[in-house]
Motif scaffolding. Structure first.
Motif: not given
Length: 299
Positions: A33-57
């Motif tokens: 759960x902590x790892x998934x929450x950290x993944x959310x924090x990294x997503x919220x700080x990242x510009x993913x407009x160029x990411x084609x597959x968010x699930x894979x990222x």
């Protein structure tokens, strides 16, 4: 809908798979759960407009977070438990469900039938081996996408996964898939244990069966191997299961023993070829107290 709301909604759609990845990597539900929450924090700080597959990222980001956690464990040199035969082990956190009751969230978490026996083997892998095996073999992530996480070439990453695969296949054969037949085998074992029928026990135990008990820091760990040795402990098994309640442990048949409404022990069975190849007991009172047993006790 704002951009932040859209991003959060997208993340929630991927959360079940990310939890599954993290659990297989870490063997700990709270750390997952902590790892998934950290993944959310990294997503919220990242510009993913160029990411084609968010699930894979998100999957690779979660894998990288888990790899760092595993390496941190190694650096701290945490001492696992030792059984009487000197072998080190620690049972992973079990996912406990009510027998015969479908739970969509648990089904996603256990989609690959990742039983306790397999999780024990995963814990013996080096962090890089575990990442390569889990992401590629269990989640079909291409080696080209795993290699940058490890700082290795694709060929080297493939070799890591291959080495891990051999160890897994040798120590944790794929369990039987017939649920009703698996339940019959468990019931036959419990009946034989309660009756003290040694021959009947040998009939349902694989010759190379292993029985592991994790009692935490307060109780010594125990590892027994071979049908005769495991069958000789039938009285102990019967005592644990005398007032037991059938449950699912990581999607496989199990038994929860209660004392005054509190969990006393949790038994998990791994069945291959119609026989029990692994018996895993969690008797650590601290870890048992932390289990989410609402679906079992309220049913």
């Amino acid at each position: 809908m704002s951009g932040d709301d859209f991003q959060a909604r997208e993340f929630e759609g991927h959360r079940p798979q990310l939890r599954a990845v993290a659990y297989r990597m870490l063997g700990s539900l709270s750390e997952a759960e902590d790892a998934v929450q950290e993944a959310w924090l990294r997503l919220s700080r990242t510009d993913t407009t160029e990411v084609e597959n968010l699930g894979a990222w998100l999957t690779t980001v979660t894998g990288r977070i888990c790899l760092d956690l595993l390496r941190s464990r190694t650096a701290r040199r945490e001492d696992p438990l030792q059984g009487q035969d000197g072998r080190e082990f620690r049972l992973p956190d079990p996912v406990v469900g009510a027998f015969g009751v479908a739970d969509p969230e648990q089904e996603i978490l256990m989609a690959d039938s990742v039983g306790i026996a397999l999780m024990v083997v995963l814990d013996t892998l080096a962090p890089a081996e575990r990442l390569a095996f889990v992401l590629h073999d269990l989640f079909s992530v291409p080696f080209d996408e795993i290699a940058p996480i490890l700082g290795r070439t694709s060929a080297s990453t493939r070799q890591l996964a291959s080495r891990a695969r051999r160890r897994v296949q040798g120590a944790a054969p794929a369990p039987d898939t017939d649920r009703s037949r698996r339940r019959e085998v468990v019931d036959a074992f419990l009946a034989a244990a309660r009756a003290g029928d040694f021959d009947a026990l040998l009939a349902v135990l694989d010759p190379d069966v292993v029985a592991r008990s994790d009692g935490g820091t307060l109780r010594p760990g125990l590892v027994r191997r071979g049908a005769a040795d495991v069958a000789s402990q039938a009285v102990t098994f019967a005592r644990f299961a005398q007032d037991g309640r059938p449950v699912l442990v990581n999607g496989a048949p199990g038994m929860l023993a209660l004392a005054d409404g509190r969990p006393l022990s949790l038994m998990a069975f791994t069945i291959h070829g119609g026989r029990i190849i692994a018996l895993d007991f969690l008797t650590d009172p601290e870890r048992l107290a932390r289990l989410d047993l609402s679906a079992v006790l309220d049913g």
